[in-house]
Motif scaffolding. Structure first.
Motif, PDB file in Angstrom:
ATOM      1  N   ASN A   1     -14.807   2.821   2.463  1.00 13.31           N
ATOM      2  CA  ASN A   1     -14.733   2.434   1.056  1.00 13.31           C
ATOM      3  C   ASN A   1     -16.043   2.759   0.348  1.00 13.31           C
TER       4      ASN A   1
ATOM      5  N   GLU B   1      -4.138   2.902   3.660  1.00 19.58           N
ATOM      6  CA  GLU B   1      -3.470   2.245   2.531  1.00 19.58           C
ATOM      7  C   GLU B   1      -4.393   1.234   1.855  1.00 19.58           C
ATOM      8  N   LYS B   2      -5.203   0.525   2.637  1.00 17.35           N
ATOM      9  CA  LYS B   2      -6.165  -0.421   2.071  1.00 17.35           C
ATOM     10  C   LYS B   2      -7.203   0.306   1.205  1.00 17.35           C
ATOM     11  N   LEU B   3      -7.490   1.549   1.538  1.00 16.28           N
ATOM     12  CA  LEU B   3      -8.420   2.369   0.748  1.00 16.28           C
ATOM     13  C   LEU B   3      -7.785   2.872  -0.552  1.00 16.28           C
TER      14      LEU B   3
ATOM     15  N   LYS C   1      -2.835   1.479   8.140  1.00 18.47           N
ATOM     16  CA  LYS C   1      -3.169   0.283   7.362  1.00 18.47           C
ATOM     17  C   LYS C   1      -4.478   0.470   6.602  1.00 18.47           C
ATOM     18  N   LEU C   2      -5.480   1.022   7.273  1.00 19.88           N
ATOM     19  CA  LEU C   2      -6.780   1.231   6.644  1.00 19.88           C
ATOM     20  C   LEU C   2      -6.683   2.233   5.500  1.00 19.88           C
TER      21      LEU C   2
ATOM     22  N   SER D   1      -3.094   1.302  12.984  1.00 16.76           N
ATOM     23  CA  SER D   1      -4.319   0.726  12.408  1.00 16.76           C
ATOM     24  C   SER D   1      -4.930   1.677  11.377  1.00 16.76           C
TER      25      SER D   1
ATOM     26  N   GLY E   1     -13.712  -4.641  10.641  1.00 15.24           N
ATOM     27  CA  GLY E   1     -13.891  -4.309   9.234  1.00 15.24           C
ATOM     28  C   GLY E   1     -14.916  -3.227   8.958  1.00 15.24           C
TER      29      GLY E   1
ATOM     30  N   LYS F   1      -1.791   6.554  -0.760  1.00 17.58           N
ATOM     31  CA  LYS F   1      -0.370   6.278  -0.561  1.00 17.58           C
ATOM     32  C   LYS F   1       0.282   7.420   0.213  1.00 17.58           C
TER      33      LYS F   1
ATOM     34  N   TYR G   1     -13.299   0.074   7.285  1.00 16.02           N
ATOM     35  CA  TYR G   1     -13.008  -0.093   5.853  1.00 16.02           C
ATOM     36  C   TYR G   1     -14.303  -0.162   5.045  1.00 16.02           C
TER      37      TYR G   1
END
Length: 167
Positions: free
Chosen positions: A112, A143-145, A140-141, A137, A105, A148, A108
């Protein structure tokens, strides 16, 4: 914005004292596979990279590449930054970590926080990110931020097809 923090991490602006760390980080197999070989082979190479790539952007924009440090023991574990990249119209957020610190983590948490600081302190509302098609990986990160996927691109002097994201 030379340093900022999260609960577990300190992010400090990269400087010449970090040359040994960047020499190690930029020569990890995953960095070379997913980001590319920056041809850093000696501490002097790393110092020149910092002087010629990182510091001019900081002087121009007020932000750039930050070393991510664990608060608990001051270990340098990775880097996160917002960069001007040739071929991209939107500032690019990027991250890289030593392999033993991946999956915890930290990427992120630091990316972030950098995104928040850049928005508040510098008015940077729009960011992009690029990654290889096989770097799941990072996808995914990104997109989590909140970014798009937009399209497949190539950047100057690189034939690799990259996935381009924007918020």
């Amino acid at each position: 914005m030379k340093t900022f923090e999260t609960e577990r991490l300190i992010m400090k602006l990269a400087d010449l004292d970090d040359a040994d760390f960047f020499l190690e980080l930029y020569n990890t197999p995953s960095f070379i596979q997913y980001i590319g070989d920056r041809n850093l082979r000696t501490k002097e190479d790393a110092e020149n990279y910092i002087l010629n790539r990182f510091l001019p952007q900081f002087q121009k924009l007020g932000f750039g590449n930050y070393v991510v440090i664990l608060k608990e023991d001051n270990t340098k574990i990775g880097a996160v930054g917002i960069f001007e990249r040739e071929g991209l119209d939107v500032l690019d957020i990027g991250f890289s970590f030593l392999e033993k610190y991946e999956g915890k983590g930290y990427a992120y948490e630091s990316a972030n926080r950098l995104k928040e600081v850049a928005a508040i302190d510098f008015g940077v509302k729009k960011l992009s990110a690029i990654t290889t098609k096989d770097n799941f990986s990072s996808q995914k990160l990104i997109e989590k931020l909140g970014l798009k996927f937009q399209k497949i691109i190539t950047i100057p002097n690189d034939d690799a097809e990259l996935m381009y994201y924007e918020n």
